[in-house]
Design a protein around this motif. Structure first.
Motif, mmCIF file in Angstrom:
data_model
loop_
_atom_site.group_PDB
_atom_site.id
_atom_site.type_symbol
_atom_site.label_atom_id
_atom_site.label_comp_id
_atom_site.label_asym_id
_atom_site.label_seq_id
_atom_site.Cartn_x
_atom_site.Cartn_y
_atom_site.Cartn_z
ATOM 1 N N UNK A 6 42.575 -77.657 -124.307
ATOM 2 C CA UNK A 6 44.164 -76.525 -123.291
ATOM 3 C C UNK A 6 44.070 -76.750 -121.709
ATOM 4 N N UNK A 7 44.449 -77.545 -120.770
ATOM 5 C CA UNK A 7 44.264 -77.855 -119.557
ATOM 6 C C UNK A 7 45.582 -77.213 -118.942
ATOM 7 N N UNK A 8 45.476 -75.884 -118.570
ATOM 8 C CA UNK A 8 46.359 -75.400 -117.821
ATOM 9 C C UNK A 8 46.285 -75.325 -116.462
ATOM 10 N N UNK A 9 47.630 -75.139 -115.761
ATOM 11 C CA UNK A 9 48.013 -75.451 -114.596
ATOM 12 C C UNK A 9 46.948 -74.144 -113.382
ATOM 13 N N UNK A 10 47.057 -74.806 -112.019
ATOM 14 C CA UNK A 10 45.848 -73.132 -111.689
ATOM 15 C C UNK A 10 47.290 -72.357 -111.617
ATOM 16 N N UNK A 11 48.302 -72.230 -111.261
ATOM 17 C CA UNK A 11 49.480 -71.441 -111.494
ATOM 18 C C UNK A 11 49.796 -70.954 -112.590
ATOM 19 N N UNK A 12 48.789 -71.108 -113.435
ATOM 20 C CA UNK A 12 49.591 -70.400 -114.811
ATOM 21 C C UNK A 12 49.026 -69.261 -114.881
ATOM 22 N N UNK A 13 50.222 -68.223 -115.112
ATOM 23 C CA UNK A 13 50.192 -66.625 -115.066
ATOM 24 C C UNK A 13 49.056 -65.981 -116.169
ATOM 25 N N UNK A 14 48.224 -64.615 -115.980
ATOM 26 C CA UNK A 14 47.350 -63.856 -116.625
ATOM 27 C C UNK A 14 48.646 -64.203 -117.946
ATOM 28 N N UNK A 15 49.842 -63.448 -118.375
ATOM 29 C CA UNK A 15 50.258 -63.345 -119.223
ATOM 30 C C UNK A 15 50.815 -64.713 -120.082
ATOM 31 N N UNK A 16 50.586 -65.655 -119.180
ATOM 32 C CA UNK A 16 51.009 -66.485 -120.105
ATOM 33 C C UNK A 16 50.076 -66.829 -120.892
ATOM 34 N N UNK A 17 48.300 -66.941 -120.563
ATOM 35 C CA UNK A 17 46.902 -67.188 -120.591
ATOM 36 C C UNK A 17 46.418 -66.433 -121.821
ATOM 37 N N UNK A 18 46.943 -65.123 -121.858
ATOM 38 C CA UNK A 18 46.940 -64.062 -122.739
ATOM 39 C C UNK A 18 47.480 -64.519 -124.147
ATOM 40 N N UNK A 19 49.095 -64.907 -123.451
ATOM 41 C CA UNK A 19 49.787 -65.319 -125.418
ATOM 42 C C UNK A 19 49.345 -66.568 -126.465
ATOM 43 N N UNK A 20 48.044 -67.671 -124.729
ATOM 44 C CA UNK A 20 47.604 -68.690 -125.567
ATOM 45 C C UNK A 20 46.556 -68.664 -126.168
ATOM 46 N N UNK A 21 45.866 -67.442 -126.044
ATOM 47 C CA UNK A 21 44.615 -67.021 -126.373
ATOM 48 C C UNK A 21 45.479 -66.103 -128.285
#
Ligand code: NAD
Length: 279
Positions: free
Chosen positions: A66-81
């Protein structure tokens, strides 16, 4: 002359053993997958992520990238996890650190299910290590235990001095050495009489992050020296936290840089991934 503790050889040996184990588990219908998340494109992180994926391929488990952009928000990352926590096909989750500044590292570490925490950074994993219960152990210190054991260095009853108290190296290292029945002293930047304390060590583990900080004056003759530090100069030459040429003639065994502790971290990550397959 000191015995060289060969991390390249020992890590290759461990990965071969894991490859065999994965094949046996596959024959029983058990498969493994590690999810690797990288936020942003820090070049050093990209190299680490690439090497982790290669190691997965070598031992025979899937790596989901999962290569996410620098602009990914914390919420988006938490959702993926959370999605990966729920995914039964995924048995290990790793977020490559550091994450960008707008994301809180501790919140991310805590969001990973402890049963998939193959980096061993979750507070539950650290707590389990502290009270001697089963759980994932941080990869670099776990690798150092393997280096010592597989090089026939006796740990029980020895005085181990650790320089550095970071959460990923120094502290878990101390707990692991205690588990192996060593007598442990942790030292750090505010320690007084550092040299005198180090001179009492049978096993000296150096994780300071300062190039060639430890010289011969820190050593008792015959001590075992483990150098965790990694420093790259302008010519891409690697060196450690220990002045190798000066220290080596005095000690009984030592890890070189490169080729000592470095290769062990990924091998132990793979070990945790295989452990996760049978949880
Ligand atoms: P860190 O910066 O988080 O911690 C360094 C520790 O050293 C601190 O606890 C600090 O108190 C102590 N320290 C600093 N100056 C000191 C001094 N003058 N005297 C005594 N103690 C002092 O670093 P870290 O993450 O633990 O990493 C340490 C080194 O190990 C770095 O070079 C890092 O690149 C390397 N490292 C290597 C691997 C690997 O796989 N080989 C893994 C992790 C870290």
């Amino acid at each position: 002359m000191a015995k060289l503790i060969d991390g390249k050889h020992i890590s290759a040996e461990i990965k071969e053993e894991l490859k065999q184990k994965v094949a046996e588990l596959k024959a029983e219908g058990i498969t493994g997958a590690l999810a690797v998340i990288q936020v942003g494109d820090d070049p050093a992180s990209s190299v680490y992520v690439r090497n982790k994926k290669k190691a997965c391929e070598f031992i025979g488990i899937d790596s989901l990238s999962y290569e996410l952009s620098e602009e990914t928000t914390q919420e988006e990352l938490l959702e993926l996890i959370e999605k990966l926590n729920q995914d039964e096909k995924v048995n290990g989750i790793l977020v490559q650190l550091p994450v960008p500044k707008h994301i809180d590292e501790n919140t991310i570490i805590k969001a990973i299910s402890p049963s998939k925490d193959v980096d061993g950074f979750h507070p539950q994993s650290v707590g389990a290590l502290t009270i001697g219960q089963k759980g994932f152990v941080s990869c670099t210190p776990a690798g150092i235990i393997q280096l010592l054991k597989r090089s026939d260095v006796e740990i029980e009853g020895k005085h181990c001095v650790i320089i550095g108290r970071s959460n990923i190296v120094g502290k878990p290292m101390a707990l692991l050495m205690l588990r192996e029945n060593a007598t442990v002293t942790i030292t750090h930047s505010r320690t007084k009489n550092l040299k005198e304390i180090c001179k009492a060590a049978d096993i000296l583990i150096v994780a300071i992050g300062k190039k060639e900080f430890v010289d011969a004056s820190y050593l008792k003759e015959g001590a075992v020296v483990i150098d965790v530090g990694i420093h790259r100069d302008e010519n891409n030459k690697l060196s450690g936290d220990v002045k190798f040429d000066e220290v080596e003639p005095l000690c009984s065994a030592i890890t070189p840089v490169p080729g000592g502790v470095g290769p062990m971290t990924i091998a132990m990550l793979m070990n945790n991934c295989v452990e996760a397959m049978t949880k």
